[in-house]
Enzyme design. Structure first.
Site, mmCIF file in Angstrom:
data_model
loop_
_atom_site.group_PDB
_atom_site.id
_atom_site.type_symbol
_atom_site.label_atom_id
_atom_site.label_comp_id
_atom_site.label_asym_id
_atom_site.label_seq_id
_atom_site.Cartn_x
_atom_site.Cartn_y
_atom_site.Cartn_z
ATOM 1 N N CYS A 1 10.624 -63.172 17.593
ATOM 2 C CA CYS A 1 10.953 -64.496 17.062
ATOM 3 C C CYS A 1 9.721 -65.271 16.612
ATOM 4 C CB CYS A 1 11.743 -65.278 18.102
ATOM 5 S SG CYS A 1 13.181 -64.366 18.692
ATOM 6 N N HIS B 1 10.198 -74.429 20.302
ATOM 7 C CA HIS B 1 10.950 -73.178 20.197
ATOM 8 C C HIS B 1 12.387 -73.442 20.643
ATOM 9 C CE1 HIS B 1 11.577 -68.938 19.860
ATOM 10 N NE2 HIS B 1 11.858 -68.790 21.142
ATOM 11 N N GLU C 1 8.800 -74.391 28.313
ATOM 12 C CA GLU C 1 8.102 -74.964 27.164
ATOM 13 C C GLU C 1 7.790 -76.441 27.384
ATOM 14 O OE1 GLU C 1 8.382 -75.210 22.282
ATOM 15 O OE2 GLU C 1 10.124 -74.510 23.428
ATOM 16 N N LYS D 1 16.954 -75.784 16.364
ATOM 17 C CA LYS D 1 17.874 -74.678 16.663
ATOM 18 C C LYS D 1 19.221 -75.185 17.169
ATOM 19 C CE LYS D 1 14.507 -71.016 17.722
ATOM 20 N NZ LYS D 1 13.226 -71.741 17.660
ATOM 21 N N HIS E 1 19.428 -69.708 16.274
ATOM 22 C CA HIS E 1 18.128 -69.053 16.350
ATOM 23 C C HIS E 1 18.031 -67.993 15.259
ATOM 24 C CE1 HIS E 1 14.446 -67.506 17.642
ATOM 25 N NE2 HIS E 1 14.709 -67.159 18.884
ATOM 26 N N PHE F 1 10.343 -62.251 22.233
ATOM 27 C CA PHE F 1 10.436 -61.222 23.268
ATOM 28 C C PHE F 1 9.169 -60.371 23.235
ATOM 29 C CE2 PHE F 1 15.385 -60.928 23.216
ATOM 30 C CZ PHE F 1 15.456 -62.117 23.918
#
Length: 417
Positions: A165, A305, A316, A337, A342, A403
């Site tokens: 991502c 994010h 975060e 998002k 996403h 990831f």
């Protein structure tokens, strides 16, 4: 060696809430959700039956039928968004040095639908390997920038960054450095993804990453909300034309913003889970601030994010509080998002576009669908909940994490001569 200044001179977007930059921005400010029941395949037996698909997108509006058949959806999206960005930039392809214009693109997965369909067709046959001759060229992640460069005759650096991502943000940082160091005049950068497929939905469901709020899809993506239960899969593309400042000035280009820095780091912790204390995220934001040579107090807004996962959102925000200290309470923090879902490898680009436009318009888009306060989140942080907020934004940060522990962070500043 004195580094060149890098500016943004063109934008292109193809998203679940708008098929061009203007539609995308208007939907963001209005707090529009792009989530709805899946239409691409029968999702009845899937745990999650919804996603953020593109709306009213007809590939034949952009390609003839023969050309479209040679392109996976992720490459179609890349070409459409980059065409918009190039047109927006006003670049005269007949006068530029095309050896100094490149394409650096991000894709976390690439041609997943192509791979899925070809393998299913083979498995359902008699074992004879009858594969489409375009199988491999449609599937490989690097084909998107390849097709963009072929379409416009661009002969500079050309490749794809793959960091889950964080892919599009990685691509933009690479592009920033090529131009800063004087190797290129212009780079078309960004990312695209088209993972709303049986394989994509089934795979993410198997790892319990997706929301299963099937009774209310439009509210399923709810970053920072105490009842969040996973991210919503989206698709689309974002494209940004990055250009060396003097080159842009010489051709009279309009300038959206200055790209002042990028940071990278790794969590080095887990394949899919973030470090609970956000140590890698702390590092990436500090690296970005250092690279941009600005102080934490200079940052006005952060597009997080913020995927709407139980662990990721808290980690975060902890990291933001560590890096920015008391100033964190003065920053408009948001997660777009909540509206787009996403977009995986495209997320960094579409969110950078939102960040750039927040400076242009003096508006920070909201984090929608917030109903319940999470006791693990500092209540003094301004998460721009449910409604856009007007404010002057001179410096804006955008975070993307992938990831594997890949972290990327970019910083833009309002352009001044």
């Amino acid at each position: 060696m004195e580094l060149k200044r890098v500016v943004v001179t063109g934008l292109g977007a193809l998203t679940p809430i708008g098929n061009n930059v203007e539609e995308y921005w208007n939907s963001l400010v209005a707090g529009k959700s792009g989530c709805a029941p899946i239409t691409y395949f029968d999702s009845e037996k899937f745990k999650t039956k919804f996603a953020c698909e593109l709306k009213n997108f007809d590939v034949l509006d952009y390609f003839d039928r023969k050309e479209a058949r040679k392109l996976d959806r992720f490459a179609q999206y890349a070409i459409v968004a980059s065409d918009e960005a190039i047109k927006d930039s006003g670049i005269d392809m007949d006068t530029i040095d095309k050896y100094r214009v490149g394409v650096i693109w991000g894709a976390g997965i690439g041609g997943l639908e192509t791979f899925q369909d070809e393998v299913i067709n083979f498995a359902q046959g008699d074992g004879t390997p009858r594969f489409n001759p375009f199988f491999i060229p449609k599937m490989i992640a690097d084909i998107a920038p390849g097709n963009i460069s072929i379409r416009h005759g661009l002969m500079g650096p050309n490749y794809t960054t793959v960091s889950a991502c964080a892919s599009a943000a990685n691509a933009m940082i690479d592009a920033l450095n090529y131009i800063r160091l004087g190797y290129s005049d212009i780079i078309i950068s960004g990312g695209s993804e088209a993972a709303v497929t049986m394989a994509g939905m089934g795979g993410f469901n198997a790892m319990h990453a997706l929301s299963t709020r099937n009774d209310s899809p439009e509210t399923a993506s709810r970053p920072f909300d105490a009842t969040r239960d996973g991210f919503v899969l989206g698709e689309g593309a974002g494209a940004i034309v990055l250009e060396e400042y003097e080159h842009a000035k010489a051709r009279g280009a309009k300038i959206y913003a200055e790209f002042i820095g990028g940071g990278l780091s790794s969590d080095a912790y887990h394949m899919t889970a973030p470090h609970p204390e956000g140590t890698g995220v702390v590092a990436v934001m500090k690296n970005c601030l250092k690279n941009a040579e600005i102080n934490p107090e200079d940052v006005d807004a952060i597009n997080t994010h913020g995927t709407s996962t139980p662990l990721g959102d808290v980690a975060e925000l902890k990291a933001i509080s560590i890096v920015f200290g008391e100033h964190a309470k003065n920053i408009n923090i948001n997660s777009t998002k909540s509206m787009t879902g996403h977009l995986l490898g495209a997320a960094g680009a579409v969110e950078a576009i939102s960040a750039i436009l927040s400076m242009q318009h003096g508006i920070v888009p909201p984090t929608i669908n917030h109903e319940h306060r999470d006791e693990n989140i500092d209540p003094e942080l301004n998460l721009t909940l449910n409604k856009a907020q007007h404010r002057e934004v001179n410096v804006v940060m955008s975070n993307t994490f992938g990831f594997g522990g890949h972290n990327a962070c970019v910083l833009f500043r309002k352009f001044v001569e």
